[in-house]
Design a protein around this motif. Structure first.
Motif, mmCIF file in Angstrom:
data_model
loop_
_atom_site.group_PDB
_atom_site.id
_atom_site.type_symbol
_atom_site.label_atom_id
_atom_site.label_comp_id
_atom_site.label_asym_id
_atom_site.label_seq_id
_atom_site.Cartn_x
_atom_site.Cartn_y
_atom_site.Cartn_z
ATOM 1 N N GLU A 61 47.816 21.181 -38.922
ATOM 2 C CA GLU A 61 47.205 20.317 -39.931
ATOM 3 C C GLU A 61 47.667 18.870 -39.841
ATOM 4 O O GLU A 61 47.031 17.972 -40.381
ATOM 5 C CB GLU A 61 47.512 20.846 -41.344
ATOM 6 N N ARG A 62 48.846 18.631 -39.190
ATOM 7 C CA ARG A 62 49.377 17.264 -39.118
ATOM 8 C C ARG A 62 49.832 16.989 -37.688
ATOM 9 O O ARG A 62 51.020 16.941 -37.392
ATOM 10 C CB ARG A 62 50.539 17.107 -40.109
ATOM 11 N N LYS A 63 48.866 16.777 -36.820
ATOM 12 C CA LYS A 63 49.157 16.659 -35.398
ATOM 13 C C LYS A 63 49.846 15.348 -35.027
ATOM 14 O O LYS A 63 50.340 15.210 -33.909
ATOM 15 C CB LYS A 63 47.859 16.817 -34.599
ATOM 16 N N ASP A 64 49.864 14.396 -35.951
ATOM 17 C CA ASP A 64 50.513 13.122 -35.652
ATOM 18 C C ASP A 64 52.002 13.136 -35.978
ATOM 19 O O ASP A 64 52.699 12.139 -35.730
ATOM 20 C CB ASP A 64 49.835 11.990 -36.425
ATOM 21 N N GLU A 65 52.500 14.238 -36.530
ATOM 22 C CA GLU A 65 53.910 14.337 -36.874
ATOM 23 C C GLU A 65 54.628 15.291 -35.920
ATOM 24 O O GLU A 65 54.169 16.399 -35.677
ATOM 25 C CB GLU A 65 54.093 14.819 -38.319
ATOM 26 N N ARG A 66 55.763 14.829 -35.398
ATOM 27 C CA ARG A 66 56.542 15.623 -34.461
ATOM 28 C C ARG A 66 57.871 16.009 -35.105
ATOM 29 O O ARG A 66 58.572 15.156 -35.620
ATOM 30 C CB ARG A 66 56.804 14.828 -33.186
ATOM 31 N N TYR A 67 58.199 17.284 -35.027
ATOM 32 C CA TYR A 67 59.450 17.792 -35.591
ATOM 33 C C TYR A 67 60.387 18.181 -34.433
ATOM 34 O O TYR A 67 60.195 19.209 -33.797
ATOM 35 C CB TYR A 67 59.180 19.005 -36.477
ATOM 36 N N PRO A 68 61.384 17.356 -34.139
ATOM 37 C CA PRO A 68 62.297 17.678 -33.029
ATOM 38 C C PRO A 68 63.007 19.010 -33.265
ATOM 39 O O PRO A 68 63.370 19.345 -34.397
ATOM 40 C CB PRO A 68 63.303 16.519 -33.056
ATOM 41 N N LEU A 69 63.206 19.756 -32.201
ATOM 42 C CA LEU A 69 63.988 20.986 -32.294
ATOM 43 C C LEU A 69 64.842 21.137 -31.050
ATOM 44 O O LEU A 69 64.530 20.589 -29.992
ATOM 45 C CB LEU A 69 63.096 22.215 -32.479
ATOM 46 N N TYR A 70 65.925 21.844 -31.205
ATOM 47 C CA TYR A 70 66.778 22.141 -30.070
ATOM 48 C C TYR A 70 67.537 23.421 -30.351
ATOM 49 O O TYR A 70 67.649 23.881 -31.486
ATOM 50 C CB TYR A 70 67.738 20.979 -29.764
ATOM 51 N N GLU A 71 68.032 24.005 -29.275
ATOM 52 C CA GLU A 71 68.765 25.268 -29.349
ATOM 53 C C GLU A 71 70.125 25.065 -28.699
ATOM 54 O O GLU A 71 70.226 24.461 -27.634
ATOM 55 C CB GLU A 71 67.970 26.348 -28.619
ATOM 56 N N ASP A 72 71.173 25.547 -29.366
ATOM 57 C CA ASP A 72 72.511 25.488 -28.785
ATOM 58 C C ASP A 72 73.244 26.778 -29.124
ATOM 59 O O ASP A 72 72.627 27.757 -29.567
ATOM 60 C CB ASP A 72 73.275 24.239 -29.249
ATOM 61 N N GLU A 73 74.557 26.785 -28.922
ATOM 62 C CA GLU A 73 75.313 28.012 -29.161
ATOM 63 C C GLU A 73 75.322 28.449 -30.612
ATOM 64 O O GLU A 73 75.684 29.583 -30.921
ATOM 65 C CB GLU A 73 76.742 27.873 -28.647
ATOM 66 N N ASN A 74 74.932 27.563 -31.517
ATOM 67 C CA ASN A 74 74.882 27.904 -32.935
ATOM 68 C C ASN A 74 73.499 28.319 -33.409
ATOM 69 O O ASN A 74 73.301 28.571 -34.597
ATOM 70 C CB ASN A 74 75.368 26.718 -33.773
ATOM 71 N N GLY A 75 72.528 28.367 -32.494
ATOM 72 C CA GLY A 75 71.191 28.804 -32.868
ATOM 73 C C GLY A 75 70.151 27.722 -32.662
ATOM 74 O O GLY A 75 70.273 26.875 -31.779
ATOM 75 N N THR A 76 69.117 27.758 -33.503
ATOM 76 C CA THR A 76 67.973 26.852 -33.375
ATOM 77 C C THR A 76 67.920 25.911 -34.575
ATOM 78 O O THR A 76 68.098 26.344 -35.719
ATOM 79 C CB THR A 76 66.659 27.643 -33.294
ATOM 80 N N HIS A 77 67.679 24.639 -34.292
ATOM 81 C CA HIS A 77 67.648 23.614 -35.331
ATOM 82 C C HIS A 77 66.307 22.885 -35.266
ATOM 83 O O HIS A 77 65.899 22.432 -34.196
ATOM 84 C CB HIS A 77 68.779 22.606 -35.133
ATOM 85 N N ILE A 78 65.636 22.760 -36.406
ATOM 86 C CA ILE A 78 64.398 21.982 -36.497
ATOM 87 C C ILE A 78 64.656 20.822 -37.444
ATOM 88 O O ILE A 78 65.183 21.008 -38.540
ATOM 89 C CB ILE A 78 63.217 22.843 -36.992
ATOM 90 N N MET A 79 64.273 19.627 -37.003
ATOM 91 C CA MET A 79 64.624 18.416 -37.719
ATOM 92 C C MET A 79 63.391 17.732 -38.297
ATOM 93 O O MET A 79 62.254 18.045 -37.949
ATOM 94 C CB MET A 79 65.366 17.463 -36.776
ATOM 95 N N SER A 80 63.616 16.773 -39.176
ATOM 96 C CA SER A 80 62.537 16.071 -39.859
ATOM 97 C C SER A 80 61.729 15.209 -38.894
ATOM 98 O O SER A 80 62.217 14.780 -37.849
ATOM 99 C CB SER A 80 63.108 15.186 -40.969
ATOM 100 N N SER A 81 60.482 14.914 -39.282
ATOM 101 C CA SER A 81 59.593 14.130 -38.429
ATOM 102 C C SER A 81 59.776 12.633 -38.619
ATOM 103 O O SER A 81 59.192 11.837 -37.876
ATOM 104 C CB SER A 81 58.133 14.503 -38.717
ATOM 105 N N ASP A 82 60.535 12.230 -39.614
ATOM 106 C CA ASP A 82 60.773 10.800 -39.846
ATOM 107 C C ASP A 82 62.261 10.565 -40.103
ATOM 108 O O ASP A 82 63.061 11.497 -40.090
ATOM 109 C CB ASP A 82 59.922 10.284 -41.018
ATOM 110 N N ASP A 83 62.618 9.315 -40.311
ATOM 111 C CA ASP A 83 64.011 8.951 -40.547
ATOM 112 C C ASP A 83 64.159 8.289 -41.914
ATOM 113 O O ASP A 83 63.355 7.420 -42.281
ATOM 114 C CB ASP A 83 64.508 7.959 -39.479
ATOM 115 N N ILE A 84 65.169 8.704 -42.652
ATOM 116 C CA ILE A 84 65.508 8.011 -43.896
ATOM 117 C C ILE A 84 65.985 6.605 -43.555
ATOM 118 O O ILE A 84 66.706 6.405 -42.576
ATOM 119 C CB ILE A 84 66.615 8.763 -44.656
ATOM 120 N N CYS A 85 65.597 5.633 -44.376
ATOM 121 C CA CYS A 85 66.126 4.274 -44.261
ATOM 122 C C CYS A 85 66.192 3.679 -45.665
ATOM 123 O O CYS A 85 65.172 3.283 -46.227
ATOM 124 C CB CYS A 85 65.259 3.403 -43.362
ATOM 125 N N MET A 86 67.392 3.625 -46.221
ATOM 126 C CA MET A 86 67.588 3.139 -47.585
ATOM 127 C C MET A 86 68.187 1.734 -47.621
ATOM 128 O O MET A 86 68.697 1.306 -48.660
ATOM 129 C CB MET A 86 68.496 4.099 -48.350
#
Length: 309
Positions: free
Chosen positions: A205-230
């Motif tokens: 539904e939102r093909k313009d947004e990319r959610y980075p993911l990676y796998e390491d010895e602690n399992g699988t991590h999926i991250m946000s598609s944008d960055d906080i900037c306060m």
């Protein structure tokens, strides 16, 4: 006005030194066997040099022990915490109560920062962990500005940390989901699936947004598609007496992180030196935008979103 701490995660001892020289007041490091979502590892022998180097420059070093603890780790944990204390780390960041129990046994007096990622959403829970020995609570990223400042107002004797910049974790599994998916697809194994490989998910539904993911010895991590900037609204958190402002350095280059540190350092120092005449300078964030991945938007996260329960 009291300045809040400017704090960033680092993947190597060299990165940590660069970030302190750029203006960070504190850095967090760790080992994959005890910490999660680390962009690299800093082992105990490296800490023995890094900690005194940082202390000489007035900076602090926090050690990440935020892994989900299983039975096999319990025997190793006390020795590790004892060594961390002997090296004079400034605090251990934890989420699992097993860390607190091991610390009482092997490293009493070692400062603790409670970081449970998504469950630190109210002051009563924070007070509970404060009563168990935690000096700081790391607030959930889903809180808005009003909720954040209200929690701080109810915790006069406990430090509050808030993430103000960078990527956030939205999903974690101890399972090797990427490997399992490739097995299901019948793909040949052997390729790395780590931080450096640029893997991401896209929703139908939102093909313009990319959610980075990676796998390491602690399992699988999926991250946000944008960055906080306060950066633009940082003064509101400082006025609310937030103690620590966290920059997440994960999945960013050292050059990018240095630019972020310098921008936030300028904002903090300028505001605290003369709050009544403070004016935000657009050039502070322009330096960050020059290095920002154009596929990742800078946003306020949840800070200015009305929460509906």
């Amino acid at each position: 006005m009291k300045k809040p701490e400017l704090y960033i995660s680092a993947g190597t001892a060299e990165e940590a030194r660069r970030y302190v020289e750029a203006g960070a007041d504190a850095v967090s490091v760790g080992e994959h066997r005890y910490g999660m979502r680390l962009s690299g590892e800093v082992m105990l022998d490296e800490l023995s040099d890094l900690i005194p180097w940082c202390h000489e420059r007035g900076a602090k070093v926090y050690v990440m022990v935020n892994k989900i603890i299983d039975n096999e780790m319990l025997a190793q944990l006390p020795d590790y915490l004892q060594r961390v204390q002997q090296l004079q780390a400034d605090a251990v960041v934890f989420g699992d109560p097993a860390v607190l129990i091991a610390m009482r046994q092997a490293a009493p007096g070692l400062p603790l920062h409670w970081n449970a990622e998504m469950t630190s959403t109210n002051y009563e829970t924070a007070n509970y962990w404060g009563s168990k020995g935690s000096r700081r609570v790391v607030l959930a990223r889903e809180l808005n500005m009003d909720e954040t400042l209200e929690i701080k107002s109810k915790l006069p004797h406990m430090e509050v940390q808030v993430q103000v910049h960078g990527i956030t974790n939205i999903y974690h599994s101890k399972r090797s989901l990427v490997t399992n998916y490739e097995d299901h697809q019948g793909r040949e194994q052997g390729a790395s699936k780590g931080l450096e490989d640029g893997l991401f998910l896209i929703e139908q539904e939102r093909k313009d947004e990319r959610y980075p993911l990676y796998e390491d010895e602690n399992g699988t991590h999926i991250m946000s598609s944008d960055d906080i900037c306060m950066l633009e609204n940082l003064h509101e958190l400082i006025e609310g007496h937030i103690d620590s402002l966290k920059i997440e350095g994960l999945l960013k280059s050292p050059e990018y992180n240095e630019a972020v540190i310098k921008g936030y350092r300028l904002a903090i120092d300028t505001f605290c030196s003369d709050p009544e005449n403070y004016v935000f300078e657009e050039q502070w964030v322009d330096a960050i935008r020059e290095l920002q991945d154009p596929r990742r938007e800078l946003t306020f996260g949840f800070f200015f979103k009305e929460q509906v329960y």
